[in-house]
Design a protein around this motif. Structure first.
Motif, PDB file in Angstrom:
ATOM      1  N   GLN B  97       0.859  -1.068   0.299  1.00  0.00           N
ATOM      2  CA  GLN B  97      -0.166  -0.004  -0.054  1.00  0.00           C
ATOM      3  C   GLN B  97       0.383   0.779   0.140  1.00  0.00           C
ATOM      4  OE1 GLN B  97      -2.806   1.586  -0.734  1.00  0.00           O
ATOM      5  NE2 GLN B  97      -4.164  -0.278  -0.283  1.00  0.00           N
ATOM      6  N   ASN B  98      -0.239   2.433  -0.392  1.00  0.00           N
ATOM      7  CA  ASN B  98       0.325   3.992   0.100  1.00  0.00           C
ATOM      8  C   ASN B  98       1.611   3.705   1.164  1.00  0.00           C
ATOM      9  OD1 ASN B  98       1.220   5.937  -0.167  1.00  0.00           O
ATOM     10  ND2 ASN B  98      -0.606   6.958  -0.303  1.00  0.00           N
ATOM     11  N   GLU B 100       4.997   5.478   0.393  1.00  0.00           N
ATOM     12  CA  GLU B 100       5.563   6.541  -0.100  1.00  0.00           C
ATOM     13  C   GLU B 100       4.659   7.600   0.130  1.00  0.00           C
ATOM     14  OE1 GLU B 100       7.038   5.567  -4.251  1.00  0.00           O
ATOM     15  OE2 GLU B 100       5.887   3.984  -3.280  1.00  0.00           O
ATOM     16  N   GLY B 101       4.128   8.045   0.735  1.00  0.00           N
ATOM     17  CA  GLY B 101       3.512   9.451   1.061  1.00  0.00           C
ATOM     18  C   GLY B 101       2.758  10.256  -0.561  1.00  0.00           C
ATOM     19  N   ILE B 102       2.714   9.297  -0.732  1.00  0.00           N
ATOM     20  CA  ILE B 102       1.328   9.647  -1.992  1.00  0.00           C
ATOM     21  C   ILE B 102       0.164   9.874  -2.061  1.00  0.00           C
ATOM     22  CG2 ILE B 102       1.072   9.585  -4.872  1.00  0.00           C
ATOM     23  CD1 ILE B 102       3.892   8.869  -4.607  1.00  0.00           C
ATOM     24  N   GLU B 103       0.083  10.890  -2.284  1.00  0.00           N
ATOM     25  CA  GLU B 103      -1.783  11.540  -2.007  1.00  0.00           C
ATOM     26  C   GLU B 103      -2.372  10.737  -2.828  1.00  0.00           C
ATOM     27  OE1 GLU B 103      -4.100  12.070   0.020  1.00  0.00           O
ATOM     28  OE2 GLU B 103      -2.150  13.804   0.502  1.00  0.00           O
ATOM     29  N   THR B 104      -3.756   9.714  -3.272  1.00  0.00           N
ATOM     30  CA  THR B 104      -3.897   8.812  -3.791  1.00  0.00           C
ATOM     31  C   THR B 104      -5.357   9.373  -4.233  1.00  0.00           C
ATOM     32  OG1 THR B 104      -4.638   7.205  -2.090  1.00  0.00           O
ATOM     33  CG2 THR B 104      -3.103   6.697  -2.987  1.00  0.00           C
ATOM     34  N   SER B 105      -5.498  10.763  -3.575  1.00  0.00           N
ATOM     35  CA  SER B 105      -7.315  10.265  -3.639  1.00  0.00           C
ATOM     36  C   SER B 105      -7.245  12.267  -5.004  1.00  0.00           C
ATOM     37  CB  SER B 105      -8.105  10.036  -3.491  1.00  0.00           C
ATOM     38  OG  SER B 105      -9.524  11.754  -3.559  1.00  0.00           O
ATOM     39  N   VAL B 109      -5.557  16.246  -2.792  1.00  0.00           N
ATOM     40  CA  VAL B 109      -5.001  17.127  -3.651  1.00  0.00           C
ATOM     41  C   VAL B 109      -4.764  18.922  -3.279  1.00  0.00           C
ATOM     42  CG1 VAL B 109      -3.529  18.105  -5.901  1.00  0.00           C
ATOM     43  CG2 VAL B 109      -4.574  15.759  -4.974  1.00  0.00           C
TER      44      VAL B 109
END
Lengths: 123, 598
Positions: B97-98, B100-105, B109
């Motif tokens: 799962q996420n 890398e601290g990337i915003e998925t939604s 943002v």
């Protein structure tokens, strides 16, 4: 439509169908199909999703369309809403990406990070 | 054909074959046979799953489990655990799962954080072709509330109290407009929707109609009830085929559910809606011209008063609002006038949708509370200017608006502040321009548009704008004289005062605002025969730097007119008499040796 009660019943039924509530299972794949999306190639993307779901006989996912999400520069945009309501926004979609999202996200519940909006923004 | 209870899909794509998926298949064969499962489980070789980095990939149906990086040694476990005992081998499951601290939604943002979506609340959320989805999100609840709990007067009062102003450009208080139409006495009244969006760069109305057509239909029915009309028309340009198609579907569905038609919600109120297609003439967005066009005549404006609220369509009292204005109505009814009035500034309530375009990173559709500053829209939501360039100006209000320079970046965006700066809200096109934009050229661009689109009924607009354009062309061609600027100013002011309709009256605005904030650029064109931004071709030359040129000859190949010459080891030169200033040489030069000399 004769009464408010009738509208309310319709609303409840529709909500359940849309899987907005947590008690429904299944994924919702929402493809942005406004002019911006279509111009960027949303139609083949939506077709690939449908073909892929059919090919794999996946029953717990639905493909639906919606209007402009607002970030036209990243179209085609596809949002995948999982059974518990978590939303993932995939951007700059292609048919190939759609195939991978079905395999990884819909089948295995693993978000394709490198296609998400956050990843694109960090580039 | 034999029916199997399970399918094992082994990826046969190149990537996985390379990482030994062939061996996996034979291993599966062996173990399935060992466990007497060969007749129950089928092995399928498939195409690429797209997850080549984590291959070989094996997917087991009906569970749909994806096992990745499967080794030959793992096969025994998959067969004995999963296929024989029905226990999924979680160890091999692909569920990372996420991390890398990337915003998925999209919701998380930056682009969305400063936004507040009222008119666009359903855009990108519901399926516009399914009325049920609109209803699921409280659709037609406001109409039901209005018809069963409120008097028409109370509806008008609610809109008045909300402080909503027309989102089509003028910013006239919507509640007052509704009140005028409601008070007019006649046996027949109409409700109209202006969906003739013509400003260059604007697409708010199209997006609302494509993404949420029912919100406009519901609002028009509410308006019909409030002002006493039983017939509505949506005037939309034929160039918006998707919006037209979805509107048609929406109207059809609303009729099926009895949300349009006779005795809606069991009351005495009946309301019907029709679409009228326009041919995409800019002037048909002007209210009187729009109604003339609906009547089947040539779309030309007429003098006001009488205003449409008194004499509109077929001389009957008519309420005309813009798409975005209507889209705000159902939330106002549902959540109350106070809620809406609490958003925005003192005199501009609620939110405004902007179509943000031009030299900006996040082009797209943005809805912000009134009073959000231009800086916030450009830098925080819009993501700033691309390629490290600096912000020069923002053009708002289309051909009726003007430019806001960098010194006013902190202006709160509302109707009155923009007018004070010599621009206007307009329908909501927001074009961002960077340092490479020539402001005289921008004024010329908008003038060309007005000249093309002038309906020709009144001389100030038909003749005056053409004369202004000629002067601008002279200036950008490097043939302007001192007197030209004065002439422009006089013409502009006279056209503003004398034109028949709003379009003619505002046509000089792009000139007046650029003259106000960027007069030095006009002067540079006229006095020094120079275009500071290096845009106006007549005053610009391409030059090859003798120091940087490596005589590679790529520019010669790129030049379509063969005006570049040179030899090995000697810097190349451009013959400026022959040069057509296409810039192809500059793009191709790998050493950045070619530049514009303004």
């Amino acid at each position: 439509m004769k009464s408010i009660t009738e509208l309310e019943e319709l609303r409840k039924k529709a909500l359940e169908k849309m899987g907005v509530r947590a008690n429904t299972d299944g994924y919702r794949i929402v493809v942005g199909m406004a002019t911006c999306g279509i111009a960027a190639g949303a139609r083949p993307v939506m077709n690939s999703f449908m073909e892929e779901l059919q090919k794999r006989e996946i029953k717990n996912a639905s493909v639906t369309m919606t209007g402009c999400v607002g970030v036209c520069r990243l179209e085609p945009i596809v949002e995948v809403i999982d059974p518990s309501g978590n939303k993932t926004t995939y951007v700059k979609m292609t048919s190939e990406k759609a195939v991978r999202i079905v395999a990884e996200h819909i089948v295995n519940g693993r978000v394709c990070l490198d296609y998400t909006i956050g990843y694109e923004d960090k580039k | 054909m034999q029916i199997y209870r399970a399918h094992v899909l082994v990826c046969g794509g190149t990537g996985c074959v390379a990482s030994s998926s062939e061996k996996l298949m034979s291993e599966f064969d062996t173990h399935l046979n060992n466990n007497n499962l060969a007749s129950e489980v089928k092995i399928v070789k498939t195409g690429c799953f797209g997850l080549c980095a984590r291959g070989p990939v094996v997917v087991v149906y009906p569970e749909g489990c994806m096992y990745t990086m499967v080794n030959v040694e793992d096969v025994k476990e998959i067969v004995e655990e999963h296929l024989l005992k029905g226990r999924i081998v979680t160890r091999l499951l692909e569920t990372g799962q996420n991390s890398e601290g990337i915003e998925t939604s999209l919701d998380g943002v930056e682009f969305f954080k400063k936004q507040l979506r009222i008119a666009l609340r359903n855009c990108g959320v519901i399926n516009p072709e399914l009325i049920e989805e609109y209803i699921a999100f409280d659709g037609y609840k406001a109409l039901a509330k209005v018809l069963t709990e409120m008097t028409p007067g109370e509806v008008v009062d609610t809109i008045k109290k909300s402080g909503l102003r027309g989102r089509g450009g003028g910013g006239f208080p919507s509640g007052l407009k509704w009140e005028f139409t409601a008070k007019a006495q006649d046996d027949q009244k109409y409700v109209c929707c202006n969906a003739d969006e013509g400003d260059p760069g604007a697409f708010m109305d199209r997006s609302v109609l494509e993404g949420d057509p029912h919100s406009v239909i519901e609002a028009m029915a509410i308006a019909g009830y409030a002002v006493g009309a039983n017939q509505g028309y949506i005037y939309i340009r034929a160039e918006y085929p998707i919006a037209v198609k979805r509107l048609n579907i929406a109207i059809e569905q609303a009729k099926q559910y009895g949300l349009l038609g006779n005795n809606i919600f069991g009351t005495n109120f009946s309301f019907d809606l029709e679409i009228r297609l326009g041919a995409g003439a800019f002037v048909c967005g002007e209210e009187t011209a729009l109604m003339t066009s609906i009547e089947g005549k040539r779309g030309e404006p007429r003098p006001r008063p009488p205003f449409p609220a008194i004499k509109g369509l077929w001389n009957k009292p008519t309420l005309l609002n813009n798409v975005e204005t209507y889209a705000n109505i159902p939330p106002i009814i549902n959540k109350g006038a106070e809620w809406f009035a609490s958003i925005g500034t003192e005199k501009s309530k609620g939110t405004k949708v902007f179509a943000v375009g031009g030299n900006i990173n996040n082009t797209g559709l943005v809805e912000v509370p009134m009073g959000t500053t231009l800086r916030e829209v450009v830098y925080e939501i819009g993501g700033g200017i691309p390629n490290g360039k600096t912000f020069k100006a923002a053009q708002t209000g289309g051909p009726s608006g003007g430019c806001i320079p960098a010194s006013h970046l902190d202006v709160p965006i509302d109707y009155d502040s923009l007018i004070q700066l010599g621009s206007m809200m307009g329908s909501g096109g927001l074009i961002v321009m960077d340092e490479d934009t020539c402001m005289v050229d921008i004024a010329k661009f908008f003038l060309e548009f007005t000249v093309d689109e002038s309906c020709g009924k009144c001389p100030p607009c038909r003749i005056g704008t053409k004369r202004m354009l000629e002067i601008l062309e002279r200036i950008t061609d490097g043939k302007g004289t001192e007197g030209d600027i004065t002439k422009l100013e006089i013409l502009a002011k006279n056209i503003k005062a004398a034109a028949l309709c709003g379009l003619g009256q505002t046509a000089p605005n792009p000139i007046l605002s650029t003259l106000h904030y960027f007069k030095d650029e006009y002067l540079a064109h006229v006095n020094d025969r120079k275009c500071p931004a290096g845009v106006c071709k007549s005053m610009m030359q391409y030059v090859i730097s003798a120091e940087k040129c490596k005589s590679c000859g790529l520019c010669v190949k790129a030049c379509p007119v063969g005006c570049i010459s040179g030899e090995k080891k000697v810097p190349y030169v451009i013959d400026n008499d022959k040069c057509v200033k296409c810039g192809a040489c500059m793009e191709k030069c790998p050493f950045k040796a070619i530049f514009k000399n303004a």
